[in-house]
Design a protein around this motif. Structure first.
Motif, PDB file in Angstrom:
ATOM      1  N   TRP A 168       0.790  -1.387   0.109  1.00  0.00           N
ATOM      2  CA  TRP A 168       0.096  -0.069  -0.116  1.00  0.00           C
ATOM      3  C   TRP A 168       0.838   1.340  -0.101  1.00  0.00           C
ATOM      4  CZ3 TRP A 168      -4.947   0.102  -1.370  1.00  0.00           C
ATOM      5  CH2 TRP A 168      -5.561  -1.199  -1.286  1.00  0.00           C
ATOM      6  N   PRO A 169       1.841   1.498   1.026  1.00  0.00           N
ATOM      7  CA  PRO A 169       2.428   2.656   0.860  1.00  0.00           C
ATOM      8  C   PRO A 169       3.701   2.695  -0.158  1.00  0.00           C
ATOM      9  CG  PRO A 169       3.182   1.466   2.691  1.00  0.00           C
ATOM     10  CD  PRO A 169       1.902   0.893   2.133  1.00  0.00           C
ATOM     11  N   LEU A 170       4.237   1.662  -0.628  1.00  0.00           N
ATOM     12  CA  LEU A 170       5.145   1.728  -1.701  1.00  0.00           C
ATOM     13  C   LEU A 170       4.461   2.063  -2.908  1.00  0.00           C
ATOM     14  CD1 LEU A 170       7.007  -1.655  -0.827  1.00  0.00           C
ATOM     15  CD2 LEU A 170       7.910   0.554  -0.351  1.00  0.00           C
ATOM     16  N   THR A 171       3.114   1.477  -3.268  1.00  0.00           N
ATOM     17  CA  THR A 171       2.845   1.909  -4.434  1.00  0.00           C
ATOM     18  C   THR A 171       2.138   3.407  -4.550  1.00  0.00           C
ATOM     19  OG1 THR A 171       0.687   0.825  -3.760  1.00  0.00           O
ATOM     20  CG2 THR A 171       2.005  -0.462  -5.165  1.00  0.00           C
ATOM     21  N   GLY A 172       1.814   3.666  -3.283  1.00  0.00           N
ATOM     22  CA  GLY A 172       1.244   5.054  -3.071  1.00  0.00           C
ATOM     23  C   GLY A 172       2.574   6.113  -3.253  1.00  0.00           C
ATOM     24  N   LEU A 173       3.808   5.712  -2.815  1.00  0.00           N
ATOM     25  CA  LEU A 173       4.894   6.517  -2.845  1.00  0.00           C
ATOM     26  C   LEU A 173       5.581   6.585  -4.087  1.00  0.00           C
ATOM     27  CD1 LEU A 173       6.725   5.799   0.549  1.00  0.00           C
ATOM     28  CD2 LEU A 173       5.620   7.883  -0.174  1.00  0.00           C
ATOM     29  N   THR A 174       5.587   5.469  -4.865  1.00  0.00           N
ATOM     30  CA  THR A 174       6.008   5.353  -6.233  1.00  0.00           C
ATOM     31  C   THR A 174       5.131   5.601  -7.473  1.00  0.00           C
ATOM     32  OG1 THR A 174       5.465   2.988  -6.413  1.00  0.00           O
ATOM     33  CG2 THR A 174       7.745   3.636  -5.574  1.00  0.00           C
ATOM     34  N   GLY A 175       3.822   5.749  -7.144  1.00  0.00           N
ATOM     35  CA  GLY A 175       2.805   5.679  -8.261  1.00  0.00           C
ATOM     36  C   GLY A 175       2.551   4.456  -8.759  1.00  0.00           C
ATOM     37  N   ALA A 176       3.028   3.567  -8.724  1.00  0.00           N
ATOM     38  CA  ALA A 176       3.102   2.088  -9.448  1.00  0.00           C
ATOM     39  C   ALA A 176       1.448   1.849  -9.204  1.00  0.00           C
ATOM     40  CB  ALA A 176       3.916   1.168  -8.894  1.00  0.00           C
ATOM     41  N   LEU A 177       0.980   1.054 -10.031  1.00  0.00           N
ATOM     42  CA  LEU A 177      -0.349   0.573 -10.251  1.00  0.00           C
ATOM     43  C   LEU A 177      -1.326   1.541 -10.233  1.00  0.00           C
ATOM     44  CD1 LEU A 177       0.025  -2.341  -7.448  1.00  0.00           C
ATOM     45  CD2 LEU A 177       0.239  -2.374 -10.224  1.00  0.00           C
ATOM     46  N   GLY A 178      -1.180   2.990 -10.459  1.00  0.00           N
ATOM     47  CA  GLY A 178      -2.191   4.043 -10.456  1.00  0.00           C
ATOM     48  C   GLY A 178      -2.449   4.327  -9.098  1.00  0.00           C
TER      49      GLY A 178
END
Length: 141
Positions: free
Chosen positions: A34-44
């Motif tokens: 959750w936080p990793l994809t939020g920080l990187t913008g991965a997966l939209g």
């Protein structure tokens, strides 16, 4: 009259098999997506991101436990779901503090129990599916 046979030892049943706690901890670490994809913008963003993370997490849980022939899959993944919720809640408390956007206790505390119950039920459902995968593969043989 005494018997010459030694007393029978009880055979260990399913309850005697320990829960694989390191696996529970490892699988619950997927809450970090959750936080990793939020920080990187991965997966939209928004719902597509949430559905992708839920799908990836469920597939990994079911695959690892179902194909790995982990004993007691329903209990293992129920506890994994509970631990996942605790990790996610802890991250939710720490990330705003570490980034300077608020502090602990900014959200309603009463949401913790329903969220943990939901995560445990999600884990139990994944455990049922993983148990089905094990049965299909003949894990009991």
């Amino acid at each position: 009259m005494t018997s010459s046979q030694p007393p029978a030892r009880p055979t260990p049943g399913p309850a005697a098999v320990p829960v694989p706690w390191t696996l529970v901890a490892g699988l619950s670490a997927l809450a970090l997506l959750w936080p990793l994809t939020g920080l990187t913008g991965a997966l939209g963003t928004g719902a597509p991101r949430a559905l992708a993370i839920i799908g990836i997490t469920a597939a990994v849980w079911i695959g690892v436990v179902g194909l790995g022939r982990v004993p007691r899959p329903v209990l293992t993944l129920t506890l994994t779901g509970l631990a996942y919720g605790l990790v996610a809640h802890t991250i939710g408390l720490l990330v705003p503090v570490l980034s300077g956007f608020g502090g602990p206790g900014d959200g309603p505390a009463w949401t913790l129990i329903p969220a943990l119950a939901f995560d445990a039920m999600w884990g139990a459902l994944a455990g049922v599916v993983a148990a089905g995968v094990q049965r299909l593969r003949g894990a009991g043989r």
